[in-house]
Design a protein around this motif. Structure first.
Motif, PDB file in Angstrom:
ATOM      1  N   CYS A  63       0.865  -1.216   0.228  1.00  0.00           N
ATOM      2  CA  CYS A  63      -0.028  -0.025   0.058  1.00  0.00           C
ATOM      3  C   CYS A  63       1.044   1.202   0.088  1.00  0.00           C
ATOM      4  CB  CYS A  63      -0.898  -0.034   1.248  1.00  0.00           C
ATOM      5  SG  CYS A  63      -2.309   1.089   1.041  1.00  0.00           S
ATOM      6  N   PRO A  64       0.877   2.020  -0.997  1.00  0.00           N
ATOM      7  CA  PRO A  64       1.992   3.059  -1.223  1.00  0.00           C
ATOM      8  C   PRO A  64       1.762   4.034  -0.114  1.00  0.00           C
ATOM      9  CG  PRO A  64       0.783   2.583  -3.551  1.00  0.00           C
ATOM     10  CD  PRO A  64       0.205   1.819  -2.340  1.00  0.00           C
ATOM     11  N   THR A 134      -3.492   9.131   5.624  1.00  0.00           N
ATOM     12  CA  THR A 134      -3.465   7.885   5.921  1.00  0.00           C
ATOM     13  C   THR A 134      -3.957   7.311   4.541  1.00  0.00           C
ATOM     14  OG1 THR A 134      -3.989   6.105   7.473  1.00  0.00           O
ATOM     15  CG2 THR A 134      -5.571   7.980   6.974  1.00  0.00           C
ATOM     16  N   ARG A 135      -3.908   5.954   4.608  1.00  0.00           N
ATOM     17  CA  ARG A 135      -4.406   5.322   3.326  1.00  0.00           C
ATOM     18  C   ARG A 135      -4.670   3.881   3.648  1.00  0.00           C
ATOM     19  NH1 ARG A 135       0.314   3.601   5.178  1.00  0.00           N
ATOM     20  NH2 ARG A 135       1.523   2.660   3.468  1.00  0.00           N
ATOM     21  N   ASP A 136      -5.611   3.453   2.902  1.00  0.00           N
ATOM     22  CA  ASP A 136      -5.889   1.847   2.969  1.00  0.00           C
ATOM     23  C   ASP A 136      -6.039   1.306   1.709  1.00  0.00           C
ATOM     24  OD1 ASP A 136      -7.016  -0.607   4.701  1.00  0.00           O
ATOM     25  OD2 ASP A 136      -8.824  -0.131   3.191  1.00  0.00           O
ATOM     26  N   CYS A 137      -5.636   0.101   1.336  1.00  0.00           N
ATOM     27  CA  CYS A 137      -5.500  -0.664   0.201  1.00  0.00           C
ATOM     28  C   CYS A 137      -6.148  -2.102  -0.042  1.00  0.00           C
ATOM     29  CB  CYS A 137      -4.207  -0.784  -0.560  1.00  0.00           C
ATOM     30  SG  CYS A 137      -3.352   0.961  -0.653  1.00  0.00           S
ATOM     31  N   THR A 138      -6.886  -2.225  -1.164  1.00  0.00           N
ATOM     32  CA  THR A 138      -7.387  -3.588  -1.315  1.00  0.00           C
ATOM     33  C   THR A 138      -7.014  -3.826  -2.859  1.00  0.00           C
ATOM     34  OG1 THR A 138      -9.728  -2.625  -2.127  1.00  0.00           O
ATOM     35  CG2 THR A 138      -9.319  -3.394   0.312  1.00  0.00           C
ATOM     36  N   HIS A 139      -6.725  -5.223  -2.989  1.00  0.00           N
ATOM     37  CA  HIS A 139      -6.444  -5.711  -4.215  1.00  0.00           C
ATOM     38  C   HIS A 139      -7.262  -6.803  -4.621  1.00  0.00           C
ATOM     39  CE1 HIS A 139      -2.149  -4.205  -3.421  1.00  0.00           C
ATOM     40  NE2 HIS A 139      -2.407  -4.162  -2.529  1.00  0.00           N
ATOM     41  N   MET A 146      -7.541   2.264  -3.496  1.00  0.00           N
ATOM     42  CA  MET A 146      -7.155   2.856  -2.315  1.00  0.00           C
ATOM     43  C   MET A 146      -8.315   3.865  -1.846  1.00  0.00           C
ATOM     44  SD  MET A 146      -3.132   3.922  -3.560  1.00  0.00           S
ATOM     45  CE  MET A 146      -2.898   4.376  -1.775  1.00  0.00           C
ATOM     46  N   LYS A 147      -8.220   4.104  -0.513  1.00  0.00           N
ATOM     47  CA  LYS A 147      -9.005   4.955   0.303  1.00  0.00           C
ATOM     48  C   LYS A 147      -7.906   6.045   1.128  1.00  0.00           C
ATOM     49  CE  LYS A 147     -13.119   2.529   1.423  1.00  0.00           C
ATOM     50  NZ  LYS A 147     -13.827   2.170   2.740  1.00  0.00           N
ATOM     51  N   ILE A 148      -7.836   7.159   0.462  1.00  0.00           N
ATOM     52  CA  ILE A 148      -6.688   8.284   0.992  1.00  0.00           C
ATOM     53  C   ILE A 148      -7.624   9.204   1.905  1.00  0.00           C
ATOM     54  CG2 ILE A 148      -5.052   9.872   0.520  1.00  0.00           C
ATOM     55  CD1 ILE A 148      -4.323   8.326  -2.175  1.00  0.00           C
ATOM     56  N   ALA A 149      -7.186   9.390   3.135  1.00  0.00           N
ATOM     57  CA  ALA A 149      -7.842  10.257   3.812  1.00  0.00           C
ATOM     58  C   ALA A 149      -6.750  11.379   4.470  1.00  0.00           C
ATOM     59  CB  ALA A 149      -8.514   9.525   5.190  1.00  0.00           C
ATOM     60  N   ILE A 150      -7.277  12.464   4.587  1.00  0.00           N
ATOM     61  CA  ILE A 150      -6.503  13.562   5.283  1.00  0.00           C
ATOM     62  C   ILE A 150      -7.429  14.245   6.360  1.00  0.00           C
ATOM     63  CG2 ILE A 150      -5.483  13.996   3.210  1.00  0.00           C
ATOM     64  CD1 ILE A 150      -6.914  16.599   2.629  1.00  0.00           C
ATOM     65  N   ALA A 151      -6.308  14.758   7.428  1.00  0.00           N
ATOM     66  CA  ALA A 151      -6.995  15.326   8.399  1.00  0.00           C
ATOM     67  C   ALA A 151      -6.509  16.610   8.511  1.00  0.00           C
ATOM     68  CB  ALA A 151      -6.879  14.481   9.800  1.00  0.00           C
ATOM     69  N   GLY A 152      -7.435  17.658   8.852  1.00  0.00           N
ATOM     70  CA  GLY A 152      -6.605  18.999   8.994  1.00  0.00           C
ATOM     71  C   GLY A 152      -7.493  19.961   9.971  1.00  0.00           C
ATOM     72  N   LYS A 153      -7.349  21.160  10.030  1.00  0.00           N
ATOM     73  CA  LYS A 153      -7.972  22.018  10.489  1.00  0.00           C
ATOM     74  C   LYS A 153      -8.183  23.412   9.910  1.00  0.00           C
ATOM     75  CE  LYS A 153      -3.769  23.408  13.429  1.00  0.00           C
ATOM     76  NZ  LYS A 153      -3.220  23.545  14.788  1.00  0.00           N
ATOM     77  N   VAL A 154      -9.014  24.343  10.116  1.00  0.00           N
ATOM     78  CA  VAL A 154      -9.444  25.872   9.675  1.00  0.00           C
ATOM     79  C   VAL A 154      -9.186  26.677  10.787  1.00  0.00           C
ATOM     80  CG1 VAL A 154     -10.747  27.229   8.315  1.00  0.00           C
ATOM     81  CG2 VAL A 154     -10.843  24.845   7.560  1.00  0.00           C
ATOM     82  N   ASN A 206     -12.390   6.619  -4.054  1.00  0.00           N
ATOM     83  CA  ASN A 206     -12.447   6.120  -5.396  1.00  0.00           C
ATOM     84  C   ASN A 206     -11.176   6.294  -6.107  1.00  0.00           C
ATOM     85  OD1 ASN A 206     -15.464   6.193  -5.230  1.00  0.00           O
ATOM     86  ND2 ASN A 206     -15.135   8.499  -5.256  1.00  0.00           N
ATOM     87  N   VAL A 207     -10.105   5.933  -5.511  1.00  0.00           N
ATOM     88  CA  VAL A 207      -8.706   5.862  -6.023  1.00  0.00           C
ATOM     89  C   VAL A 207      -8.541   4.507  -6.711  1.00  0.00           C
ATOM     90  CG1 VAL A 207      -6.279   6.307  -5.815  1.00  0.00           C
ATOM     91  CG2 VAL A 207      -7.852   7.499  -4.765  1.00  0.00           C
ATOM     92  N   VAL A 208      -8.519   4.210  -7.833  1.00  0.00           N
ATOM     93  CA  VAL A 208      -8.107   2.665  -8.303  1.00  0.00           C
ATOM     94  C   VAL A 208      -7.147   2.962  -9.393  1.00  0.00           C
ATOM     95  CG1 VAL A 208      -9.191   0.955  -9.967  1.00  0.00           C
ATOM     96  CG2 VAL A 208     -10.938   2.295  -8.183  1.00  0.00           C
ATOM     97  N   VAL A 209      -6.331   2.106  -9.485  1.00  0.00           N
ATOM     98  CA  VAL A 209      -4.926   2.200 -10.259  1.00  0.00           C
ATOM     99  C   VAL A 209      -4.497   0.761 -10.499  1.00  0.00           C
ATOM    100  CG1 VAL A 209      -3.883   4.175  -9.267  1.00  0.00           C
ATOM    101  CG2 VAL A 209      -3.325   2.169  -8.181  1.00  0.00           C
ATOM    102  N   PRO A 210      -3.942   0.501 -11.774  1.00  0.00           N
ATOM    103  CA  PRO A 210      -3.535  -0.732 -11.977  1.00  0.00           C
ATOM    104  C   PRO A 210      -2.779  -1.680 -10.906  1.00  0.00           C
ATOM    105  CG  PRO A 210      -2.961   0.508 -13.807  1.00  0.00           C
ATOM    106  CD  PRO A 210      -3.390   1.405 -12.651  1.00  0.00           C
ATOM    107  N   GLU A 211      -2.763  -3.178 -10.733  1.00  0.00           N
ATOM    108  CA  GLU A 211      -2.096  -3.642  -9.774  1.00  0.00           C
ATOM    109  C   GLU A 211      -0.610  -3.730  -9.976  1.00  0.00           C
ATOM    110  OE1 GLU A 211      -1.610  -5.823  -6.592  1.00  0.00           O
ATOM    111  OE2 GLU A 211      -3.560  -5.663  -7.404  1.00  0.00           O
TER     112      GLU A 211
END
Length: 247
Positions: A63-64, A134-139, A146-154, A206-211
């Motif tokens: 998982c990159p 952070t991120r999470d991957c499934t093949h 991939m699920k890519i998440a960012i946390a932040g503040k305003v 919705n991040v989908v890339v080639p294996e």
């Protein structure tokens, strides 16, 4: 008899001395004299094998990492529409020079550098920042999702006004210079409290890339202000007046 007795003691002494020397030799450290080649590397021996190829099971667990590019961790919203410029009055040359100097000083920061009117720190409404990724991957089926998440503040700025902050967040995945996925999201956060930072979490599911065939993917997340607003976000121009139909 006396000679035999002396000889026997002499031989016994020699034997005892030889045993002590042998024992001392066994207890001494190896200085290389007693090395029979058991610990030395054979110069003719082949080099040890290199790291084996990555197994398919390892790639399925791959998982990159997500990286923030330089300059993409912060996003500022500035107040627009400053007060109208007063009409210029005709002044004598000395007064004109003083007025121009005062105007230039007003547009100069503490470091002596000119202030960009479009990025004046005193005109910041909000400052948004990314604090974690952070991120999470499934093949499956030859693809990696991939699920890519960012946390932040305003954080409210000097000219805070309650409202909605629209942050241009870009998520991308690359293999070297090849872009495998890139999407700009106009993410909105409602900010109402002027005395505290507003936390937020954004997820791109919705991040989908080639294996991948190797561990050479790189994921990026961050603010992207360089992309112009889409046609839907641009203010619509006035429509043309329709001329009445004539019979």
């Amino acid at each position: 008899m006396a000679f035999y007795s002396v000889n026997r003691r002499f031989v016994a002494g020699l034997a005892l001395t030889g045993f002590m020397l042998a024992a001392a030799g066994c207890q001494s450290s190896d200085n290389g004299i007693l090395n029979f080649g058991l610990t030395k590397k054979d110069p003719a021996a082949p080099p040890p094998p290199q790291d084996p190829k990555i197994l398919a099971s390892q790639l399925r667990a791959y998982c990159p990492k997500v990286t923030l590019r330089d300059g993409t961790a912060y996003f500022n919203t500035y107040a627009k529409g400053a007060t109208a410029k007063p009409k210029k009055k005709k002044l004598d040359p000395v007064a004109q020079a003083e007025a121009e100097a005062a105007a230039a000083a007003a547009q100069t920061g503490a470091n002596g550098q000119p202030i960009d009117p479009a990025h004046d720190p005193s005109k910041i409404i909000y400052q948004a920042s990314i604090t974690d990724v952070t991120r999470d991957c499934t093949h499956a089926n030859g693809q990696m999702s991939m699920k890519i998440a960012i946390a932040g503040k305003v954080v409210p700025g000097p000219v805070f006004t309650p409202g909605t902050v629209t942050m241009p967040i870009r998520i991308a995945v690359q293999r070297g210079d090849e872009v495998l996925y890139s999407q700009l999201h106009q993410y909105q956060v409602q900010v109402a409290d002027p005395s505290a930072a507003t936390q937020f979490v954004f997820v791109d599911s919705n991040v989908v890339v080639p294996e991948p065939s190797a561990r050479d993917y790189q994921a990026y997340a961050g603010y992207d202000e360089s992309t112009p607003a889409s046609a839907a976000e641009k203010p619509k121009g006035k429509g043309k007046k329709r001329t009445p139909a004539t019979n």
